[in-house]
Write a protein that holds these residues in place. Structure first.
Motif, PDB file in Angstrom:
ATOM      1  N   ARG A   1       0.856  -1.191   0.000  1.00 24.95           N
ATOM      2  CA  ARG A   1       0.000   0.000   0.000  1.00 24.95           C
ATOM      3  C   ARG A   1       0.891   1.239   0.000  1.00 24.95           C
ATOM      4  O   ARG A   1       2.096   1.160   0.223  1.00 24.95           O
ATOM      5  CB  ARG A   1      -0.892   0.041   1.253  1.00 24.95           C
ATOM      6  CG  ARG A   1      -1.830  -1.148   1.412  1.00 24.95           C
ATOM      7  CD  ARG A   1      -3.013  -1.076   0.440  1.00 24.95           C
ATOM      8  NE  ARG A   1      -4.039  -2.050   0.758  1.00 24.95           N
ATOM      9  CZ  ARG A   1      -4.014  -3.322   0.382  1.00 24.95           C
ATOM     10  NH1 ARG A   1      -2.974  -3.782  -0.290  1.00 24.95           N
ATOM     11  NH2 ARG A   1      -4.996  -4.143   0.707  1.00 24.95           N
TER      12      ARG A   1
ATOM     13  N   LYS B   1       1.200   5.135   1.653  1.00 21.33           N
ATOM     14  CA  LYS B   1       0.766   6.162   2.593  1.00 21.33           C
ATOM     15  C   LYS B   1       1.460   7.445   2.155  1.00 21.33           C
ATOM     16  O   LYS B   1       2.630   7.669   2.442  1.00 21.33           O
ATOM     17  CB  LYS B   1       1.167   5.785   4.017  1.00 21.33           C
ATOM     18  CG  LYS B   1       0.730   6.800   5.071  1.00 21.33           C
ATOM     19  CD  LYS B   1       1.207   6.372   6.450  1.00 21.33           C
ATOM     20  CE  LYS B   1       0.821   7.411   7.503  1.00 21.33           C
ATOM     21  NZ  LYS B   1       1.342   7.044   8.847  1.00 21.33           N
TER      22      LYS B   1
ATOM     23  N   ARG C   1       5.851   3.715   0.388  1.00 19.96           N
ATOM     24  CA  ARG C   1       5.288   2.393   0.161  1.00 19.96           C
ATOM     25  C   ARG C   1       5.529   1.512   1.378  1.00 19.96           C
ATOM     26  O   ARG C   1       6.605   1.529   1.987  1.00 19.96           O
ATOM     27  CB  ARG C   1       5.908   1.755  -1.080  1.00 19.96           C
ATOM     28  CG  ARG C   1       5.301   0.412  -1.454  1.00 19.96           C
ATOM     29  CD  ARG C   1       5.499   0.058  -2.900  1.00 19.96           C
ATOM     30  NE  ARG C   1       6.902   0.051  -3.304  1.00 19.96           N
ATOM     31  CZ  ARG C   1       7.309  -0.379  -4.496  1.00 19.96           C
ATOM     32  NH1 ARG C   1       6.407  -0.814  -5.383  1.00 19.96           N
ATOM     33  NH2 ARG C   1       8.586  -0.346  -4.816  1.00 19.96           N
TER      34      ARG C   1
ATOM     35  N   TYR D   1       0.260  -2.711   5.841  1.00 20.42           N
ATOM     36  CA  TYR D   1      -0.443  -2.535   7.105  1.00 20.42           C
ATOM     37  C   TYR D   1      -0.384  -3.849   7.880  1.00 20.42           C
ATOM     38  O   TYR D   1      -0.639  -4.931   7.325  1.00 20.42           O
ATOM     39  CB  TYR D   1      -1.894  -2.123   6.871  1.00 20.42           C
ATOM     40  CG  TYR D   1      -2.036  -0.678   6.471  1.00 20.42           C
ATOM     41  CD1 TYR D   1      -2.054   0.334   7.418  1.00 20.42           C
ATOM     42  CD2 TYR D   1      -2.128  -0.327   5.125  1.00 20.42           C
ATOM     43  CE1 TYR D   1      -2.171   1.668   7.053  1.00 20.42           C
ATOM     44  CE2 TYR D   1      -2.245   1.002   4.745  1.00 20.42           C
ATOM     45  CZ  TYR D   1      -2.259   2.002   5.714  1.00 20.42           C
ATOM     46  OH  TYR D   1      -2.361   3.327   5.342  1.00 20.42           O
TER      47      TYR D   1
ATOM     48  N   PHE E   1       0.795   1.064   9.950  1.00 16.19           N
ATOM     49  CA  PHE E   1       1.502   1.123   8.672  1.00 16.19           C
ATOM     50  C   PHE E   1       2.999   0.930   8.899  1.00 16.19           C
ATOM     51  O   PHE E   1       3.599   1.588   9.757  1.00 16.19           O
ATOM     52  CB  PHE E   1       1.246   2.461   7.986  1.00 16.19           C
ATOM     53  CG  PHE E   1       1.915   2.578   6.627  1.00 16.19           C
ATOM     54  CD1 PHE E   1       1.343   2.008   5.516  1.00 16.19           C
ATOM     55  CD2 PHE E   1       3.124   3.260   6.487  1.00 16.19           C
ATOM     56  CE1 PHE E   1       1.940   2.095   4.262  1.00 16.19           C
ATOM     57  CE2 PHE E   1       3.739   3.365   5.253  1.00 16.19           C
ATOM     58  CZ  PHE E   1       3.149   2.780   4.129  1.00 16.19           C
TER      59      PHE E   1
ATOM     60  N   TYR F   1      -6.098   2.455   7.149  1.00 11.81           N
ATOM     61  CA  TYR F   1      -5.327   3.630   7.529  1.00 11.81           C
ATOM     62  C   TYR F   1      -4.660   3.364   8.878  1.00 11.81           C
ATOM     63  O   TYR F   1      -5.078   2.493   9.648  1.00 11.81           O
ATOM     64  CB  TYR F   1      -6.187   4.896   7.573  1.00 11.81           C
ATOM     65  CG  TYR F   1      -7.382   4.831   8.501  1.00 11.81           C
ATOM     66  CD1 TYR F   1      -7.276   5.133   9.869  1.00 11.81           C
ATOM     67  CD2 TYR F   1      -8.642   4.472   8.011  1.00 11.81           C
ATOM     68  CE1 TYR F   1      -8.368   5.086  10.705  1.00 11.81           C
ATOM     69  CE2 TYR F   1      -9.740   4.420   8.849  1.00 11.81           C
ATOM     70  CZ  TYR F   1      -9.591   4.722  10.194  1.00 11.81           C
ATOM     71  OH  TYR F   1     -10.688   4.668  11.025  1.00 11.81           O
ATOM     72  N   ASP F   2      -3.622   4.119   9.131  1.00  8.34           N
ATOM     73  CA  ASP F   2      -2.802   3.948  10.330  1.00  8.34           C
ATOM     74  C   ASP F   2      -3.648   4.189  11.591  1.00  8.34           C
ATOM     75  O   ASP F   2      -4.316   5.228  11.705  1.00  8.34           O
ATOM     76  CB  ASP F   2      -1.612   4.904  10.279  1.00  8.34           C
ATOM     77  CG  ASP F   2      -0.428   4.390  11.065  1.00  8.34           C
ATOM     78  OD1 ASP F   2      -0.454   3.206  11.448  1.00  8.34           O
ATOM     79  OD2 ASP F   2       0.520   5.162  11.279  1.00  8.34           O
TER      80      ASP F   2
END
Length: 414
Positions: A348, A350, A354, A357, A366, A408-409
């Motif tokens: 993924r 963020k 790169r 997760y 992440f 998401y983180d």
């Protein structure tokens, strides 16, 4: 009245069943939103089979007048093996006028070698028990090496270790006082034999010496002097094909040649789409004649209009088998890459970074990754051991999310 109660009971059961069914479906749905896998250590080594030609900086042996040395008469006895490093003026071969003279000189050298081993052993100091202990270790080590060599079935290289073992055992006899005569009798006997055989030589052999330093090779094939290291980056696929189709011919009268540089080159062609062959990449070449040798890719000659590229490998490994290679196949092994293995679908972004997760307790985190190798459906990423980067990096046995939505983180998972 009884009918009404029955109806209510049935309706209540149905409602409970429906509620339970919906609850199960919600649980299954929420529980299956994320699929994970465990990050584990893995390594890969890619291989490719190619055909090519070995080129070296070579010169045929010449005399002081720069004339090629030919041997038209007599019997040639080489004093060094292929691939032996020689200095200027060193004898590489001797020419005998008869086979009997050649055998006699060979016998004399055997006797000289035996005498030399005894004389060296005789120089040991007696009563040196500390030295004797060291000799015992060396003797057992030599026996172990000889045994291992015998088990491989290759008995051609046993002469040197066997001679060294005999020297060690003779030295031990002097050191421990078993022999006090310092082998004076056997040494004198060997000297007498040497004198006898020297008297049998009818004509002393003539010598062929190296005109300059290099690595000696006995046979020529017509490609000596071809390699110009300044134009390796100009070689084309047609050049390689033409070289591989040359009819090699050994002139039996030529005394030999010298490889004048410790570097040699293996040149082949591969598909221009093969990205594994990159300039500067270290590889291992296996020609099937000895142990694999290390090499590095020094040139990748690409032409946009051609489907093939010329690849030039360089190596400095020298042995009797390698220095006699010319047109040959090779198995190219690219250096193995080790790292944490995760599926490609887990990658993924963020922002511009790169990563993947991972599951940490009841939430996702992440972890940025450094991709070392991309395979079919997976990647190997750096297994970080640096203390400053370790905390925020992907770790061995981390649970990596491969499928899910709205990642998401810090997101809560349960």
């Amino acid at each position: 009245m009884k009918s009404s109660l029955t109806q209510r009971f049935i309706i209540t059961l149905a409602a409970l069943f429906l509620l339970g069914y919906v609850g199960v479906q919600i649980y299954v749905y929420l529980g299956s939103r994320y699929k994970t896998e465990t990050a584990y250590l893995d390594s890969v080594r890619e291989n490719a089979k190619v055909s090519g030609i070995v080129l070296r900086q070579e010169e045929v042996l010449t005399n002081e007048n720069k004339e090629v040395i030919h041997v038209n008469n007599g019997i040639t006895a080489y004093t060094v093996e292929d691939g032996t490093k020689v200095s200027k003026g060193m004898t590489v071969a001797e020419i005998y006028q008869s086979e009997q003279d050649a055998k006699t000189v060979y016998k004399i050298r055997e006797l000289e070698e035996k005498r030399g081993r005894l004389e060296k052993a005789a120089q040991a100091a007696p009563d040196s028990f500390g030295y004797a202990d060291m000799l015992n270790k060396e003797i057992f080590n030599e026996i172990g090496q000889i045994t291992a060599q015998v088990h491989t079935g290759n008995l051609t290289e046993l002469s040197d270790p066997a001679s060294h073992l005999l020297e060690l055992m003779n030295t031990k006899q002097i050191t421990t006082g078993i022999r006090t005569d310092k082998f004076e009798g056997p040494i004198a006997s060997l000297r007498a034999e040497e004198s006898y055989f020297r008297a049998q030589i009818k004509t002393q052999p003539s010598s062929i010496t190296a005109p300059k330093p290099g690595y000696f090779i006995r046979k020529t094939d017509g490609l000596e002097g071809y390699l110009n290291i300044d134009n390796l980056d100009e070689l084309t696929p047609e050049d390689v094909t033409r070289l591989m189709n040359v009819n090699l011919w050994t002139d039996p009268t030529v005394a030999g040649k010298l490889m004048t540089s410790h570097n040699w080159y293996y040149i082949t062609t591969v598909s221009s789409d093969d990205t594994r062959f990159r300039k500067g990449r270290s590889v291992t070449l296996d020609f099937g004649v000895s142990e694999p040798v290390s090499a590095v890719i020094v040139e990748v000659n690409k032409n946009k209009e051609q489907e093939q590229s010329v690849i030039v490998f360089r190596s400095n490994y020298i042995n009797p088998d390698v220095v006699t290679l010319r047109s040959t196949q090779a198995d190219v092994s690219f250096n193995s890459v080790s790292g944490l293995r995760v599926s490609t679908e887990a990658l993924r972004f963020k922002g511009l970074e790169r990563g993947v997760y991972t599951v940490l307790g009841d939430h996702m985190v992440f972890r940025p990754v450094n991709i070392l190798y991309e395979g079919s459906g997976f990647v190997l990423v750096e297994n970080v051991i640096d203390e400053q980067r370790y905390e925020n990096s992907l770790k061995l046995f981390d649970e990596v999310i491969t499928e899910g939505w709205q990642l998401y983180d810090g997101k809560q998972i349960k």
